[in-house]
Scaffold this active site. Structure first.
Site, PDB file in Angstrom:
ATOM      1  N   GLN A 253       0.829  -1.204   0.000  1.00  0.00           N
ATOM      2  CA  GLN A 253       0.000   0.000   0.000  1.00  0.00           C
ATOM      3  C   GLN A 253       0.865   1.256   0.000  1.00  0.00           C
ATOM      4  OE1 GLN A 253      -2.396   1.126   3.597  1.00  0.00           O
ATOM      5  NE2 GLN A 253      -4.143   0.719   2.253  1.00  0.00           N
ATOM      6  N   SER A 256       2.395   1.597  -3.489  1.00  0.00           N
ATOM      7  CA  SER A 256       1.369   1.883  -4.498  1.00  0.00           C
ATOM      8  C   SER A 256       0.955   3.345  -4.414  1.00  0.00           C
ATOM      9  CB  SER A 256       0.155   0.965  -4.313  1.00  0.00           C
ATOM     10  OG  SER A 256      -0.576   1.280  -3.144  1.00  0.00           O
ATOM     11  N   HIS A 257       0.992   3.919  -3.213  1.00  0.00           N
ATOM     12  CA  HIS A 257       0.715   5.347  -3.061  1.00  0.00           C
ATOM     13  C   HIS A 257       1.858   6.189  -3.609  1.00  0.00           C
ATOM     14  CE1 HIS A 257      -2.370   4.725   0.455  1.00  0.00           C
ATOM     15  NE2 HIS A 257      -2.760   4.183  -0.684  1.00  0.00           N
ATOM     16  N   ASP A 258       3.039   5.637  -3.650  1.00  0.00           N
ATOM     17  CA  ASP A 258       4.174   6.323  -4.268  1.00  0.00           C
ATOM     18  C   ASP A 258       3.978   6.416  -5.778  1.00  0.00           C
ATOM     19  OD1 ASP A 258       6.626   7.425  -4.886  1.00  0.00           O
ATOM     20  OD2 ASP A 258       7.824   5.753  -4.172  1.00  0.00           O
TER      21      ASP A 258
END
Length: 748
Positions: A253, A256-258
């Site tokens: 998570q 993936s936010h990066d």
């Protein structure tokens, strides 16, 4: 007032659907056996499209004058939108509760909203072109959309705006990567930049070819509603993975936010959030429905929402953006983060955000010290309204969604400051900017190394990552490809990486110093309550929980905290993450699961039983009773339903899409940590130290008082991965920053 609103509504509907009359035009996804190739290959030439179902036809020549006429028509409709938005505001229709919290997770930056205005005009123009110039030629909407995609904005009223938006000046010798991702590719400086479009693995499939969400199936019947699919496919489950820890989910998570952050649309005239449902859960009156709404209809017999009389779940369409090549065509969604694995969730993807987070002393990031521990700075008051207590300010606002994510952000915030402090002692003559940039460079290298060395082999399988050469080793990386665009794929951001939700547990373990479960925290009670990590020993307790508690089994069955209580404010009911993900995939025009099977080398399913090669039979039965045709199955559902491939965590389709993404993320990043093509590569001694990085060491060094841990935190403690002391530097090596001491140059 009523007449003008009605007139606008008619014009907007014409632009929104641009549907073709008659039975000769394809509505559903074309049959795969005849037409899958056109999703993979570009058009043969200007004005000619191979339909796959029809004979080749000469398409009309569309002139600049034609485009500008369509653009004027589109602009007139957009200008009238303010009237409708004023009507909605006067009715006091506002976003509240879980829907408002969901909005905060996809809050668009001011600059992002500005860019979207041009994209909206481009999409409405494209829709009119499809309607005006392809209908009489008997060309289906998808192929006509491909033709319109070849039309350039140059010479039109949008051409100069698009050119200015993509204009960037670069210094090819700049040692440090930019904050927003620009200038990574010198030939194409805007590639990978924040607030640019996702790329596509397959050509989009919108209902009208351009912009309307996919809602019709292969048999020209409506697709089942997103909530209906969620109820049919997903069942509450407490099955845990036998060996993989929750750290697998949380690291996934985090990165993936990066890589991806998809913002939603706001009202154009007021920039306020859009509400698509009444506050009591019923549908809005048609005159109050914003054109950017795509609400999820909840069945009356819904076992959860039905008892609360909820019939409508809020969904607002994602923010569009003009394509980097400045062409018309189907809507593309914006990635608000930079497209590189570059620590943007820590540092931000805009200069403004990065400056908010810096202390400008000793290269460090801002912190707030409480109870002798450093925490993230407090967010601005206008964002904190979504939190129960204070919200944190970090490079990515989603830090506040749930406490384990807040712990991960805090750990890496501390890691930056720990490294900056040591570098300052090694190089006392370095000023703040050099310390900040060198530290950021090391932190990004650690993140990249951990992702490729430790995390991806768990997700994809060790043998598979070796086979496709995705692992990082001791050799240098000279495979940088400046001709390949680095943009994150829409399919991975919108669907494939959403498998991580399946791994989340409803109860979070808080583990004491003896690695014993002390208490639990219910996930649905902790949404947007990030400050809970500061209570008692929760910070270390949640951190130990990540490496002690195993994740849920990877499948289509998610915890009820995510399927009916997402972002709840009262513990009763919230949103459904599966429904939202399905609706988002349709909003983004993602073709169905069957198409991606084909792309990934699996046989096309002509009947539902054909899915049983990679999907358990019981799940195939659910798919058959939910969808009318194999071509109707949503990508997110098909991917979640697949059995894990070999020794990996996910099935072959998601494995294929995610591996393609991470291969491209490394190949197209000029600043990737082991790349020889960056302006100032790490020295061999520095690379040797970076390759010692592990998430276990980062946890040891930055927890409040973490004394012991297993060397591979993604695998539960067991033989060959026993819990050891954090002082055991042989088992858990430390990155020796002496390699960055300028006085050490003589020894290199």
């Amino acid at each position: 007032m009523a007449g003008s609103v009605a007139t606008f509504a008619v014009m907007w509907m014409l632009l929104q659907t641009m549907d073709f009359l008659g039975q000769s035009y394809s509505i559903g996804v074309p049959k795969l056996s005849n037409s899958i190739q056109r999703y993979l290959d570009p058009p043969d030439g200007a004005g000619i499209v191979d339909t796959g179902l029809f004979k080749q036809r000469q398409l009309p020549k569309i002139t600049i004058s034609d485009i500008n006429e369509s653009m004027a028509f589109a602009q007139s409709a957009i200008d009238r939108l303010a009237t409708l938005e004023r009507n909605i505001a006067n009715a006091n229709i506002e976003l509240q509760g879980p829907a408002h919290r969901d909005f905060l997770t996809s809050l668009p930056e001011d600059a992002a909203a500005d860019k979207a205005a041009s994209a909206l005009l481009a999409s409405k123009t494209s829709a009119r072109l499809v309607s005006q110039y392809c209908r009489s030629f008997g060309v289906d909407k998808s192929n006509c959309a491909r033709y319109v995609s070849t039309l350039e904005m140059r010479g039109t009223n949008l051409g100069s705006k698009c050119a200015v938006a993509n204009a960037v000046k670069c210094d090819a010798k700049q040692k440090y990567r930019s904050i927003d991702g620009s200038c990574n590719n010198i030939r194409n400086p805007s590639w990978g930049r924040a607030m640019t479009a996702y790329t596509r693995i397959l050509f989009p499939h919108y209902f009208d070819g351009i912009q309307e969400p996919r809602h019709m199936g292969e048999n020209r019947k409506m697709l089942p509603g997103a909530r209906t699919v969620s109820l049919s496919i997903s069942s509450p489950s407490n099955q845990s993975d036998l060996s993989r820890t929750l750290a697998v989910m949380q690291w996934g998570q985090f990165i993936s936010h990066d890589l991806a952050h998809t913002p939603v649309r706001k009202m154009l005239s007021t920039q306020k959030p859009i509400s698509c449902c009444r506050s009591d859960g019923f549908k809005l009156s048609p005159r109050h429905v914003h054109p950017d709404c795509s609400p999820i209809i909840v069945p009356e017999n819904d076992p959860i929402y039905g008892q609360h009389f909820v019939r409508c779940m809020n969904y607002v369409r994602s923010l569009p953006v003009v394509k980097s090549d400045c062409t018309f065509g189907p809507v593309e969604q914006m990635n608000q983060a930079s497209h590189f694995l570059d620590g943007s969730m820590i540092y931000g993807s805009t200069l403004q955000k990065s400056r908010e987070l810096r202390s400008y002393e000793g290269g460090k990031l801002l912190v707030e010290n409480r109870n002798n521990h450093d925490y993230l700075p407090t967010a601005a008051a206008d964002f904190t309204v979504g939190c129960n207590g204070s919200c944190y300010n970090s490079g990515d606002d989603r830090v506040n969604v749930q406490p384990q994510l807040a712990v991960m952000h805090t750990i890496w915030h501390r890691e930056h400051n720990r490294i900056a402090e040591k570098l300052a002692k090694l190089n006392p003559h370095w000023w703040d900017e050099i310390l900040y940039q060198e530290t950021r460079r090391i932190v990004i290298a650690e993140i990249q190394h951990i992702t490729y060395k430790e995390w991806l082999p768990i997700i994809l399988g060790k043998s598979y990552t070796r086979t496709i050469k995705l692992t990082v080793g001791n050799s240098l990386n000279s495979n940088y490809d400046p001709d390949d665009e680095p943009a994150v794929s829409n399919e991975v951001a919108t669907a494939a990486l959403k498998f991580l939700n399946s791994l989340m547990q409803g109860k979070l373990y808080i583990v004491d110093s003896k690695n014993q479960q002390a208490e639990t925290l219910q996930l649905s009670d902790a949404f947007f309550k990030p400050s809970v990590i500061e209570v008692n020993n929760n910070f270390d307790g949640l951190l130990r929980g990540l490496v002690t508690q195993t994740s849920q089994k990877m499948d289509a069955n998610l915890a009820t905290d995510l399927t009916s209580k997402l972002f709840t404010s009262d513990g009763k009911f919230g949103l459904d993450s599966i429904s939202l993900d399905i609706q988002r995939g349709r909003d983004h025009g993602l073709p169905s699961y069957n198409y991606y099977r084909q792309h990934c080398g699996l046989p096309v399913a002509k009947k539902f039983e054909d899915f049983s090669d990679h999907i358990p039979f019981e799940m195939v039965k659910k798919l058959r009773t939910t969808y009318l045709h194999p071509d109707d199955v949503d990508l997110i559902i098909g991917g979640l339903a697949e059995r894990p491939a070999e020794d990996g965590l996910i099935g072959p389709t998601f494995r294929c899409l995610i591996s393609e993404q991470f291969l491209r993320s490394r190949r197209t990043d000029r600043f990737f940590y082991d790349s020889t093509k960056q302006p100032s590569p790490f020295t061999s001694q520095q690379l040797q130290q970076i390759r010692k990085a592990s998430l276990a060491r980062v946890f040891c060094d930055n927890g409040d008082n973490i004394e012991s841990i297993q060397p591979n935190v993604f695998i539960a403690a067991q033989t060959n991965n026993d819990v050891v002391s954090c002082q055991n530097f042989e088992a858990i090596p430390s990155v020796d920053l002496f390699a960055w001491a300028e006085k050490a140059k003589a020894y290199r």
